[in-house]
Design a protein around this motif. Sequence first.
Motif, PDB file in Angstrom:
ATOM      1  N   ASN A  54     -69.411   7.384  77.320  1.00 22.17           N
ATOM      2  CA  ASN A  54     -68.976   6.097  76.781  1.00 22.17           C
ATOM      3  C   ASN A  54     -67.472   6.177  76.597  1.00 22.17           C
ATOM      4  O   ASN A  54     -66.982   7.055  75.899  1.00 22.17           O
ATOM      5  CB  ASN A  54     -69.634   5.784  75.433  1.00 22.17           C
ATOM      6  CG  ASN A  54     -71.146   5.788  75.509  1.00 22.17           C
ATOM      7  OD1 ASN A  54     -71.797   6.404  74.683  1.00 22.17           O
ATOM      8  ND2 ASN A  54     -71.722   5.126  76.477  1.00 22.17           N
ATOM      9  N   ILE A  55     -66.749   5.271  77.239  1.00 14.54           N
ATOM     10  CA  ILE A  55     -65.298   5.231  77.120  1.00 14.54           C
ATOM     11  C   ILE A  55     -64.959   4.054  76.211  1.00 14.54           C
ATOM     12  O   ILE A  55     -65.044   2.898  76.614  1.00 14.54           O
ATOM     13  CB  ILE A  55     -64.635   5.087  78.502  1.00 14.54           C
ATOM     14  CG1 ILE A  55     -65.121   6.209  79.419  1.00 14.54           C
ATOM     15  CG2 ILE A  55     -63.113   5.096  78.364  1.00 14.54           C
ATOM     16  CD1 ILE A  55     -64.814   5.983  80.883  1.00 14.54           C
ATOM     17  N   ILE A  56     -64.613   4.368  74.975  1.00 13.05           N
ATOM     18  CA  ILE A  56     -64.322   3.337  73.972  1.00 13.05           C
ATOM     19  C   ILE A  56     -62.848   2.977  74.094  1.00 13.05           C
ATOM     20  O   ILE A  56     -61.975   3.803  73.838  1.00 13.05           O
ATOM     21  CB  ILE A  56     -64.672   3.837  72.559  1.00 13.05           C
ATOM     22  CG1 ILE A  56     -66.163   4.216  72.496  1.00 13.05           C
ATOM     23  CG2 ILE A  56     -64.321   2.777  71.516  1.00 13.05           C
ATOM     24  CD1 ILE A  56     -66.581   4.893  71.201  1.00 13.05           C
ATOM     25  N   GLN A  61     -53.785   3.053  75.759  1.00  7.53           N
ATOM     26  CA  GLN A  61     -53.083   4.244  76.232  1.00  7.53           C
ATOM     27  C   GLN A  61     -53.904   5.521  76.057  1.00  7.53           C
ATOM     28  O   GLN A  61     -53.642   6.521  76.711  1.00  7.53           O
ATOM     29  CB  GLN A  61     -51.748   4.405  75.482  1.00  7.53           C
ATOM     30  CG  GLN A  61     -50.847   3.198  75.561  1.00  7.53           C
ATOM     31  CD  GLN A  61     -50.537   2.785  76.994  1.00  7.53           C
ATOM     32  OE1 GLN A  61     -50.286   3.623  77.841  1.00  7.53           O
ATOM     33  NE2 GLN A  61     -50.583   1.492  77.271  1.00  7.53           N
ATOM     34  N   ASN A  62     -54.883   5.486  75.158  1.00  3.98           N
ATOM     35  CA  ASN A  62     -55.643   6.690  74.841  1.00  3.98           C
ATOM     36  C   ASN A  62     -57.067   6.331  74.412  1.00  3.98           C
ATOM     37  O   ASN A  62     -57.406   6.411  73.236  1.00  3.98           O
ATOM     38  CB  ASN A  62     -54.916   7.461  73.731  1.00  3.98           C
ATOM     39  CG  ASN A  62     -55.530   8.800  73.475  1.00  3.98           C
ATOM     40  OD1 ASN A  62     -56.226   9.359  74.307  1.00  3.98           O
ATOM     41  ND2 ASN A  62     -55.289   9.329  72.283  1.00  3.98           N
ATOM     42  N   PRO A  63     -57.941   5.945  75.374  1.00  5.96           N
ATOM     43  CA  PRO A  63     -59.313   5.595  74.998  1.00  5.96           C
ATOM     44  C   PRO A  63     -60.074   6.823  74.483  1.00  5.96           C
ATOM     45  O   PRO A  63     -59.707   7.963  74.786  1.00  5.96           O
ATOM     46  CB  PRO A  63     -59.922   5.068  76.294  1.00  5.96           C
ATOM     47  CG  PRO A  63     -59.067   5.604  77.385  1.00  5.96           C
ATOM     48  CD  PRO A  63     -57.703   5.835  76.801  1.00  5.96           C
ATOM     49  N   LEU A  64     -61.105   6.575  73.713  1.00  4.09           N
ATOM     50  CA  LEU A  64     -61.924   7.640  73.136  1.00  4.09           C
ATOM     51  C   LEU A  64     -63.121   7.889  74.060  1.00  4.09           C
ATOM     52  O   LEU A  64     -63.877   6.976  74.366  1.00  4.09           O
ATOM     53  CB  LEU A  64     -62.396   7.223  71.740  1.00  4.09           C
ATOM     54  CG  LEU A  64     -63.248   8.205  70.963  1.00  4.09           C
ATOM     55  CD1 LEU A  64     -62.518   9.521  70.748  1.00  4.09           C
ATOM     56  CD2 LEU A  64     -63.648   7.597  69.627  1.00  4.09           C
ATOM     57  N   TYR A  65     -63.264   9.132  74.526  1.00  4.22           N
ATOM     58  CA  TYR A  65     -64.366   9.513  75.401  1.00  4.22           C
ATOM     59  C   TYR A  65     -65.463  10.194  74.597  1.00  4.22           C
ATOM     60  O   TYR A  65     -65.201  11.158  73.877  1.00  4.22           O
ATOM     61  CB  TYR A  65     -63.880  10.485  76.489  1.00  4.22           C
ATOM     62  CG  TYR A  65     -63.078   9.825  77.572  1.00  4.22           C
ATOM     63  CD1 TYR A  65     -63.647   9.567  78.810  1.00  4.22           C
ATOM     64  CD2 TYR A  65     -61.760   9.448  77.358  1.00  4.22           C
ATOM     65  CE1 TYR A  65     -62.912   8.952  79.823  1.00  4.22           C
ATOM     66  CE2 TYR A  65     -61.017   8.834  78.348  1.00  4.22           C
ATOM     67  CZ  TYR A  65     -61.604   8.593  79.583  1.00  4.22           C
ATOM     68  OH  TYR A  65     -60.876   7.978  80.565  1.00  4.22           O
TER      69      TYR A  65
END
Length: 119
Positions: A54-56, A61-65
Amino acid sequence: MNIPEETKKELKEGVCVTCCEEYVICMTTDLPRNFNAPVDIEVDRDKGSVLLRNIIKDDPQNPLYIEYYIDRQFVENISRSGKIDIFFVNERFDELGKFEVKLMKEDLAIIRREIGLGN
């Protein structure tokens, strides 16, 4: 939330695991900045297992994986509910936040196909 002992043993900083065949627990203090952020879903095969990512997109610039392995029962349960609940906990297993990933029909079709379930 009551985390089973066997799940607690799997968790360490930066790790996400499915729990109770219906939700995901991540041990991290790196929480989404926006709990309503859009999410992309990717599915990969890894050593005979299926990895769901899940790529939040809480920060362009810096999504949460968020990555975790899934099984058929987990996929059956999220297919029924149409969502994945992700709980963030600290090292003492205190809940820091909950993020809900709403699943589109296309997402479910891909996930079900990769895990070996029909539509």
